[in-house]
Design a protein around this motif. Structure first.
Motif, mmCIF file in Angstrom:
data_model
loop_
_atom_site.group_PDB
_atom_site.id
_atom_site.type_symbol
_atom_site.label_atom_id
_atom_site.label_comp_id
_atom_site.label_asym_id
_atom_site.label_seq_id
_atom_site.Cartn_x
_atom_site.Cartn_y
_atom_site.Cartn_z
ATOM 1 N N GLY A 120 0.791 -1.223 0.000
ATOM 2 C CA GLY A 120 0.000 0.000 0.000
ATOM 3 C C GLY A 120 0.819 1.268 0.000
ATOM 4 N N LEU A 121 0.227 2.323 0.529
ATOM 5 C CA LEU A 121 0.798 3.666 0.449
ATOM 6 C C LEU A 121 2.091 3.840 1.231
ATOM 7 C CD1 LEU A 121 -2.548 5.639 0.937
ATOM 8 C CD2 LEU A 121 -1.400 5.063 -1.208
ATOM 9 N N GLY A 122 2.276 3.047 2.266
ATOM 10 C CA GLY A 122 3.459 3.198 3.105
ATOM 11 C C GLY A 122 3.239 4.232 4.201
ATOM 12 N N ILE A 123 4.081 4.165 5.219
ATOM 13 C CA ILE A 123 3.952 5.049 6.385
ATOM 14 C C ILE A 123 5.304 5.712 6.630
ATOM 15 C CG2 ILE A 123 3.404 5.142 8.854
ATOM 16 C CD1 ILE A 123 1.961 2.375 8.373
ATOM 17 N N PRO A 124 5.321 7.035 6.779
ATOM 18 C CA PRO A 124 6.588 7.706 7.098
ATOM 19 C C PRO A 124 7.139 7.178 8.427
ATOM 20 C CG PRO A 124 4.861 9.312 6.592
ATOM 21 C CD PRO A 124 4.198 7.981 6.691
ATOM 22 N N SER A 125 8.444 6.976 8.492
ATOM 23 C CA SER A 125 9.056 6.377 9.688
ATOM 24 C C SER A 125 8.759 7.171 10.958
ATOM 25 C CB SER A 125 10.560 6.220 9.493
ATOM 26 O OG SER A 125 11.151 7.472 9.220
ATOM 27 N N GLU A 126 8.676 8.491 10.846
ATOM 28 C CA GLU A 126 8.415 9.308 12.049
ATOM 29 C C GLU A 126 6.992 9.121 12.585
ATOM 30 O OE1 GLU A 126 7.515 11.986 8.510
ATOM 31 O OE2 GLU A 126 9.112 10.589 9.033
ATOM 32 N N ALA A 136 8.750 0.674 5.082
ATOM 33 C CA ALA A 136 9.988 1.244 4.541
ATOM 34 C C ALA A 136 9.816 2.730 4.238
ATOM 35 C CB ALA A 136 10.406 0.493 3.284
ATOM 36 N N GLY A 137 8.615 3.261 4.467
ATOM 37 C CA GLY A 137 8.333 4.662 4.227
ATOM 38 C C GLY A 137 7.286 4.843 3.142
#
Length: 196
Positions: free
Chosen positions: A143-149, A193-194
């Motif tokens: 999917g869209l991915g998640i920012p690490s922060e 992975a971001g």
């Protein structure tokens, strides 16, 4: 807010007698009403858990049965978005002590999130493996991915990513998943992975 399309739909129904339009508007109202029911149920569950008012009805369960219930609840959205969906469970029977309804709710919420945040024709998998006396269940998507922060606070109540505005929800589901997993003596973590 699901009430806005319901209100608009009712206004449209007042202004026209067209049967086809009424049918389309009724479908919108039904969809949005179901969405409200899910949101209220999730809010009530979070409230009950927070106040210690939810009791687990634990029994000896087979993992496959719990996963099948979760998949059944998530399949309509997965199919609607035409995702390539796979399930991989251990060949041997895996027994758990837990609440069948609540555990299937955990897995169903994770699968539904994966389906919502993955573009059409994406890939989603649910895997389970035995690790000593525990079972590790993973839901993976492209999917869209998640920012690490954003990963550390992902399970906080009402947490939504800024780009989530096109996806329905209040940011309750993952908090509910975390609390139910912990009530079963488990834990949950998210990895990405971001973005992208």
């Amino acid at each position: 807010n699901p009430l806005a399309p319901i209100r608009t739909s009712l206004e449209i129904m007042k202004r026209t007698d067209d049967t086809e339009t009424h049918q389309e508007v009724r479908e919108i109202i039904e969809r949005q009403t179901n969405h409200i029911v899910r949101l209220v149920d999730d809010l009530l569950d979070v409230s009950r858990i927070t106040r210690g008012k939810i009791n687990l009805h634990t029994e000896r369960l087979e993992l496959r049965e719990v996963v099948n219930l979760a998949v059944e609840g998530s399949r309509p959205l997965i199919e609607e978005k035409q995702h390539d969906f796979t399930v991989s469970l251990p060949l041997e029977t895996v027994w758990l002590e837990g609440d069948k309804v609540r555990l299937s709710q955990v897995f169903s919420n994770l699968l539904t999130n994966a389906a919502k945040y993955t573009e059409a024709n994406g890939k989603i998998s649910l895997t389970a493996e035995l690790q000593d006396s525990e079972v590790l269940v993973g839901v993976t998507d492209n999917g869209l991915g998640i920012p690490s922060e954003r990963l550390p606070g992902l399970f906080d109540l009402f947490t939504r990513l800024e780009r989530d505005t096109a996806v329905e929800g209040l940011g309750i589901g993952l908090n509910l998943v975390q609390r139910l997993a912990e009530m079963h003596g488990g834990s949950i973590e998210a990895m990405s992975a971001g973005l992208g």
